[in-house]
Design an enzyme around this catalytic site. Sequence first.
Site, mmCIF file in Angstrom:
data_model
loop_
_atom_site.group_PDB
_atom_site.id
_atom_site.type_symbol
_atom_site.label_atom_id
_atom_site.label_comp_id
_atom_site.label_asym_id
_atom_site.label_seq_id
_atom_site.Cartn_x
_atom_site.Cartn_y
_atom_site.Cartn_z
ATOM 1 C CE1 TYR A 131 -3.308 2.899 1.258
ATOM 2 C CE2 TYR A 131 -1.788 3.146 3.100
ATOM 3 C CZ TYR A 131 -2.854 3.610 2.358
ATOM 4 O OH TYR A 131 -3.489 4.780 2.718
HETATM 5 N N1 LIG Z 1 -7.087 4.596 6.717
HETATM 6 C C1 LIG Z 1 -6.139 5.451 7.001
HETATM 7 O O1 LIG Z 1 -5.727 5.605 8.179
HETATM 8 C C2 LIG Z 1 -5.518 6.272 5.895
HETATM 9 C C3 LIG Z 1 -4.464 7.126 6.199
HETATM 10 C C4 LIG Z 1 -3.973 7.964 5.200
HETATM 11 C C5 LIG Z 1 -4.508 7.915 3.918
HETATM 12 N N2 LIG Z 1 -5.523 7.043 3.627
HETATM 13 C C6 LIG Z 1 -6.060 7.082 2.253
HETATM 14 O O2 LIG Z 1 -7.049 8.081 2.167
HETATM 15 C C7 LIG Z 1 -7.868 7.832 1.028
HETATM 16 C C8 LIG Z 1 -9.315 8.089 1.349
HETATM 17 O O3 LIG Z 1 -9.681 7.388 2.525
HETATM 18 P P1 LIG Z 1 -11.209 7.000 2.798
HETATM 19 O O4 LIG Z 1 -11.281 6.424 4.167
HETATM 20 O O5 LIG Z 1 -12.076 8.102 2.392
HETATM 21 O O6 LIG Z 1 -11.340 5.820 1.726
HETATM 22 P P2 LIG Z 1 -12.564 4.828 1.415
HETATM 23 O O7 LIG Z 1 -13.750 5.168 2.238
HETATM 24 O O8 LIG Z 1 -12.004 3.435 1.483
HETATM 25 O O9 LIG Z 1 -12.908 5.212 -0.089
HETATM 26 C C9 LIG Z 1 -12.202 4.770 -1.176
HETATM 27 C C10 LIG Z 1 -13.133 4.794 -2.360
HETATM 28 O O10 LIG Z 1 -12.421 4.379 -3.526
HETATM 29 C C11 LIG Z 1 -13.350 3.682 -4.316
HETATM 30 N N3 LIG Z 1 -12.752 2.812 -5.319
HETATM 31 C C12 LIG Z 1 -12.073 1.655 -5.113
HETATM 32 N N4 LIG Z 1 -11.763 1.084 -6.277
HETATM 33 C C13 LIG Z 1 -12.257 1.882 -7.250
HETATM 34 C C14 LIG Z 1 -12.267 1.813 -8.673
HETATM 35 N N5 LIG Z 1 -11.708 0.794 -9.311
HETATM 36 N N6 LIG Z 1 -12.880 2.801 -9.365
HETATM 37 C C15 LIG Z 1 -13.486 3.833 -8.725
HETATM 38 N N7 LIG Z 1 -13.503 3.968 -7.373
HETATM 39 C C16 LIG Z 1 -12.892 2.994 -6.640
HETATM 40 C C17 LIG Z 1 -14.161 2.864 -3.323
HETATM 41 O O11 LIG Z 1 -15.366 2.472 -3.921
HETATM 42 P P3 LIG Z 1 -16.110 1.052 -3.615
HETATM 43 O O12 LIG Z 1 -17.154 1.373 -2.596
HETATM 44 O O13 LIG Z 1 -16.688 0.703 -4.955
HETATM 45 O O14 LIG Z 1 -15.058 0.094 -3.145
HETATM 46 C C18 LIG Z 1 -14.343 3.872 -2.206
HETATM 47 O O15 LIG Z 1 -15.531 4.614 -2.363
HETATM 48 C C19 LIG Z 1 -7.582 6.406 0.590
HETATM 49 O O16 LIG Z 1 -6.762 6.430 -0.560
HETATM 50 C C20 LIG Z 1 -6.794 5.856 1.771
HETATM 51 O O17 LIG Z 1 -5.877 4.877 1.360
HETATM 52 C C21 LIG Z 1 -6.039 6.217 4.592
#
Ligand SMILES: NC(=O)c1ccc[n+]([C@@H]2O[C@H](COP(=O)([O-])OP(=O)(O)OC[C@H]3O[C@@H](n4cnc5c(N)ncnc54)[C@H](OP(=O)(O)O)[C@@H]3O)[C@@H](O)[C@H]2O)c1
Length: 222
Positions: A131
């Site tokens: 990741y």
């Molecule tokens: N978790 C942490 O602590 C953390 C820390 C720093 C950064 N981040 C990053 O911050 C970002 C946003 O976080 P979040 O919590 O808002 O993420 P999230 O809720 O997991 O949202 C990610 C979105 O991407 C979509 N997606 C996945 N595959 C796709 C595709 N092929 N085409 C179009 N859309 C697609 C998903 O849709 P589906 O519903 O269809 O799957 C989901 O709606 C992510 O990149 C995450 O890695 C996370």
Amino acid sequence: MRIVIAGGHGQIALRLEHLLTARGDEVAGIIRKPEQAGDLLASGTEPVVCDLESASLEDVVKHLEGADAAVFAAGAGPGSGAARKETVDHRSAVLFADAAERAGARRFLIISSMGASHEPPPDTDPVFAAYLRAKAAADDDIRARDGLDWTVLRPGRLTNDPGTGRVKLAEHTGRGEITRDDVAAVLAALLDEPRTAGRTLELINGDTPVAEAVAAVAAERG
Ligand SMILES: NC(=O)c1ccc[n+]([C@@H]2O[C@H](COP(=O)([O-])OP(=O)(O)OC[C@H]3O[C@@H](n4cnc5c(N)ncnc54)[C@H](OP(=O)(O)O)[C@@H]3O)[C@@H](O)[C@H]2O)c1
């Protein structure tokens, strides 16, 4: 301003869509599941169904035509393996940037992650390492582009606590948590501040009001 958000049903994306439509921006969100459309329509966001892992460049360009700005907020998510970190967090981000460049949507924000600035330590869980490498590869690709006014945002660990409106935003913040509410607020403010283009910024919760934190980073460039 017309803004297209990739990963339009993501937890941060939905918050950002509410903020942007409330202030009068025209917003579209790219989703891959048509059943999610209603949640976007609830904020006045236009749902655009497109799976970024299988779409062609031409398809994505079409969705970005007429946009002033693009935000990559997609991610493979917690339940996914290393392969989807590569196809979503890296490859889909590059595809989206290629399309934004082709469509002339110059302002480009990407949600990366704290930890993407260096090779993960050897004892890192292999999927988490994949990741972080995928995020780093996407960031490197985007930061090499002259055709986009990009800003890379690297939040710390995300929480669903209510937003505080106060953050620490800098090239190096040290580790910490950040609420998704506050990430969305910072993204909205960054869209309005072109002097943050060309910057890679870490973000955690802190003491500085969001508008002041973004203005301070912008002022570093004069
Ligand atoms: N978790 C942490 O602590 C953390 C820390 C720093 C950064 N981040 C990053 O911050 C970002 C946003 O976080 P979040 O919590 O808002 O993420 P999230 O809720 O997991 O949202 C990610 C979105 O991407 C979509 N997606 C996945 N595959 C796709 C595709 N092929 N085409 C179009 N859309 C697609 C998903 O849709 P589906 O519903 O269809 O799957 C989901 O709606 C992510 O990149 C995450 O890695 C996370």
